[in-house]
Design a protein around this motif. Structure first.
Motif, PDB file in Angstrom:
ATOM      1  N   ASP A 150      27.692 -55.278 -19.341  1.00 51.01           N
ATOM      2  CA  ASP A 150      28.962 -54.715 -19.793  1.00 51.01           C
ATOM      3  C   ASP A 150      30.109 -55.508 -19.185  1.00 51.01           C
ATOM      4  OD1 ASP A 150      31.136 -53.156 -20.445  1.00 51.01           O
ATOM      5  OD2 ASP A 150      30.301 -51.285 -19.680  1.00 51.01           O
ATOM      6  N   THR A 151      30.931 -56.136 -20.033  1.00 54.18           N
ATOM      7  CA  THR A 151      32.106 -56.870 -19.561  1.00 54.18           C
ATOM      8  C   THR A 151      33.365 -56.298 -20.207  1.00 54.18           C
ATOM      9  OG1 THR A 151      31.833 -58.571 -21.274  1.00 54.18           O
ATOM     10  CG2 THR A 151      30.808 -58.994 -19.155  1.00 54.18           C
ATOM     11  N   SER A 152      33.352 -54.994 -20.476  1.00 56.10           N
ATOM     12  CA  SER A 152      34.503 -54.338 -21.095  1.00 56.10           C
ATOM     13  C   SER A 152      35.613 -54.141 -20.070  1.00 56.10           C
ATOM     14  CB  SER A 152      34.079 -52.989 -21.675  1.00 56.10           C
ATOM     15  OG  SER A 152      33.633 -52.122 -20.651  1.00 56.10           O
ATOM     16  N   GLY A 153      36.745 -53.613 -20.532  1.00 54.71           N
ATOM     17  CA  GLY A 153      37.902 -53.448 -19.666  1.00 54.71           C
ATOM     18  C   GLY A 153      37.647 -52.567 -18.465  1.00 54.71           C
ATOM     19  N   SER A 154      36.811 -51.539 -18.605  1.00 56.97           N
ATOM     20  CA  SER A 154      36.553 -50.626 -17.488  1.00 56.97           C
ATOM     21  C   SER A 154      35.738 -51.268 -16.371  1.00 56.97           C
ATOM     22  CB  SER A 154      35.835 -49.365 -17.987  1.00 56.97           C
ATOM     23  OG  SER A 154      34.535 -49.676 -18.449  1.00 56.97           O
ATOM     24  N   MET A 155      35.187 -52.450 -16.643  1.00 59.33           N
ATOM     25  CA  MET A 155      34.378 -53.135 -15.638  1.00 59.33           C
ATOM     26  C   MET A 155      35.177 -54.181 -14.867  1.00 59.33           C
ATOM     27  SD  MET A 155      31.149 -52.107 -15.564  1.00 59.33           S
ATOM     28  CE  MET A 155      30.129 -53.510 -15.067  1.00 59.33           C
ATOM     29  N   LYS A 156      36.463 -54.298 -15.132  1.00 57.95           N
ATOM     30  CA  LYS A 156      37.264 -55.314 -14.466  1.00 57.95           C
ATOM     31  C   LYS A 156      37.226 -55.149 -12.955  1.00 57.95           C
ATOM     32  CE  LYS A 156      38.991 -57.751 -17.854  1.00 57.95           C
ATOM     33  NZ  LYS A 156      38.656 -59.172 -18.005  1.00 57.95           N
ATOM     34  N   GLY A 157      37.274 -56.273 -12.256  1.00 54.86           N
ATOM     35  CA  GLY A 157      37.312 -56.241 -10.806  1.00 54.86           C
ATOM     36  C   GLY A 157      35.935 -56.256 -10.183  1.00 54.86           C
ATOM     37  N   ALA A 158      35.762 -55.441  -9.139  1.00 55.12           N
ATOM     38  CA  ALA A 158      34.520 -55.434  -8.375  1.00 55.12           C
ATOM     39  C   ALA A 158      33.289 -55.121  -9.219  1.00 55.12           C
ATOM     40  CB  ALA A 158      34.636 -54.438  -7.217  1.00 55.12           C
ATOM     41  N   PRO A 159      33.333 -54.131 -10.143  1.00 55.50           N
ATOM     42  CA  PRO A 159      32.136 -53.844 -10.940  1.00 55.50           C
ATOM     43  C   PRO A 159      31.671 -55.048 -11.758  1.00 55.50           C
ATOM     44  CG  PRO A 159      33.673 -52.015 -11.098  1.00 55.50           C
ATOM     45  CD  PRO A 159      34.403 -53.136 -10.409  1.00 55.50           C
ATOM     46  N   GLU A 160      32.617 -55.784 -12.338  1.00 55.50           N
ATOM     47  CA  GLU A 160      32.234 -56.938 -13.154  1.00 55.50           C
ATOM     48  C   GLU A 160      31.651 -58.048 -12.292  1.00 55.50           C
ATOM     49  OE1 GLU A 160      34.076 -59.933 -16.575  1.00 55.50           O
ATOM     50  OE2 GLU A 160      35.371 -58.527 -15.523  1.00 55.50           O
ATOM     51  N   ARG A 161      32.242 -58.271 -11.120  1.00 56.74           N
ATOM     52  CA  ARG A 161      31.705 -59.304 -10.228  1.00 56.74           C
ATOM     53  C   ARG A 161      30.285 -58.960  -9.798  1.00 56.74           C
ATOM     54  NH1 ARG A 161      37.050 -59.136  -8.382  1.00 56.74           N
ATOM     55  NH2 ARG A 161      36.527 -57.695  -6.687  1.00 56.74           N
ATOM     56  N   LEU A 162      30.061 -57.699  -9.475  1.00 57.52           N
ATOM     57  CA  LEU A 162      28.725 -57.287  -9.049  1.00 57.52           C
ATOM     58  C   LEU A 162      27.725 -57.379 -10.193  1.00 57.52           C
ATOM     59  CD1 LEU A 162      26.810 -56.142  -6.969  1.00 57.52           C
ATOM     60  CD2 LEU A 162      27.665 -53.848  -7.504  1.00 57.52           C
ATOM     61  N   SER A 163      28.142 -56.965 -11.384  1.00 56.33           N
ATOM     62  CA  SER A 163      27.228 -57.006 -12.529  1.00 56.33           C
ATOM     63  C   SER A 163      26.833 -58.434 -12.861  1.00 56.33           C
ATOM     64  CB  SER A 163      27.868 -56.339 -13.744  1.00 56.33           C
ATOM     65  OG  SER A 163      28.990 -57.078 -14.217  1.00 56.33           O
ATOM     66  N   LYS A 164      27.789 -59.365 -12.784  1.00 56.44           N
ATOM     67  CA  LYS A 164      27.463 -60.755 -13.089  1.00 56.44           C
ATOM     68  C   LYS A 164      26.586 -61.367 -12.003  1.00 56.44           C
ATOM     69  CE  LYS A 164      31.280 -61.746 -16.194  1.00 56.44           C
ATOM     70  NZ  LYS A 164      32.458 -62.566 -16.511  1.00 56.44           N
ATOM     71  N   ALA A 165      26.765 -60.936 -10.769  1.00 61.67           N
ATOM     72  CA  ALA A 165      25.886 -61.405  -9.700  1.00 61.67           C
ATOM     73  C   ALA A 165      24.450 -60.954  -9.954  1.00 61.67           C
ATOM     74  CB  ALA A 165      26.380 -60.890  -8.346  1.00 61.67           C
ATOM     75  N   VAL A 166      24.299 -59.720 -10.422  1.00 65.72           N
ATOM     76  CA  VAL A 166      22.967 -59.209 -10.743  1.00 65.72           C
ATOM     77  C   VAL A 166      22.337 -60.024 -11.863  1.00 65.72           C
ATOM     78  CG1 VAL A 166      21.718 -57.248 -11.720  1.00 65.72           C
ATOM     79  CG2 VAL A 166      23.430 -56.864  -9.940  1.00 65.72           C
ATOM     80  N   VAL A 167      23.128 -60.306 -12.894  1.00 63.17           N
ATOM     81  CA  VAL A 167      22.607 -61.061 -14.028  1.00 63.17           C
ATOM     82  C   VAL A 167      22.233 -62.479 -13.614  1.00 63.17           C
ATOM     83  CG1 VAL A 167      23.147 -61.990 -16.307  1.00 63.17           C
ATOM     84  CG2 VAL A 167      23.863 -59.679 -15.707  1.00 63.17           C
ATOM     85  N   LEU A 168      23.060 -63.095 -12.795  1.00 63.33           N
ATOM     86  CA  LEU A 168      22.754 -64.452 -12.335  1.00 63.33           C
ATOM     87  C   LEU A 168      21.453 -64.476 -11.538  1.00 63.33           C
ATOM     88  CD1 LEU A 168      26.269 -65.771 -11.268  1.00 63.33           C
ATOM     89  CD2 LEU A 168      24.934 -66.417 -13.272  1.00 63.33           C
TER      90      LEU A 168
END
Length: 202
Positions: free
Chosen positions: A38-56
């Motif tokens: 999920d890279t929607s607007g509600s994921m901006k900031g720390a949640p998006e960074r963490l989610s992309k780290a998980v995916v990587l």
């Protein structure tokens, strides 16, 4: 007195070795991965960074173990980008696009679910599992849930959820077989200050 006898069976050291028990055909490990992030607007900031780290990390694991990996980044309606990691290093070229990808709108889970099911139905992907990384702030349509149920019935599909947020949501509860909850997601703030981390729950 026979009641005082202890009978213990031991293998005959001169006997032929027993054949190993065949692997359980229901055990599914090291199969393909389908990761919906999920890279929607509600994921901006720390949640998006963490989610992309998980995916990587999932992509690195897939590459190391020679497993196929398909990544779907999604936001609102019509906002979706996906790519497949190949068995060689060329697949990592797609990571550059993924790292910079992000959407500012709402969250549409139906399209990534549709694409994930399409991939599972492809030859060579029937044993894939799906991981949804999100704050769960979405609602799945009945059609999307039916598609998942059909894939579960046909291929034994399992859907895992990684919840980066403060509370369980109906969105993930309806779509996932199991949810892994990251409750302390605010700690990924680059300055270590929880007050600077954006909360996905409004």
């Amino acid at each position: 007195d026979e009641s005082a006898l202890l009978v213990e069976a031991v293998p005959d050291p001169r006997g032929a070795p027993h054949a190993a028990m065949p692997a359980d055909p229901t055990v599914r490990e090291r199969g393909p991965m389908i990761v919906c992030v999920d890279t929607s607007g509600s994921m901006k900031g720390a949640p998006e960074r963490l989610s992309k780290a998980v995916v990587l990390e999932a992509v690195r694991t897939a590459h190391r173990e020679q497993r196929a990996c398909h990544v779907i980044a999604f936001g609102g309606a019509g906002e979706v980008v996906d790519w497949t990691l190949g068995p060689d290093a060329n697949g990592f070229v797609g990571l550059l696009d993924f790292i910079g990808q992000g959407f500012d709108g709402g969250t549409d889970i139906a399209t990534p679910i549709e694409r994930a099911v399409e991939r599972v139905n492809d030859e060579g992907w029937h044993d894939a599992d799906v991981l949804i990384v999100s704050d769960g702030e979405f609602g799945a349509t009945r059609d999307a849930l039916d598609r998942l149920d059909e894939a579960r019935s046909r291929h034994g599909l399992r859907v895992q959820g990684l919840l980066i947020g403060d509370r369980e949501t109906m969105g993930l509860l309806e779509t996932c077989d199991h949810i892994h909850w990251v409750r302390d997601w605010r700690r990924v703030d680059p300055e270590g200050n929880p007050r600077n981390a954006f909360s996905p729950v409004h």
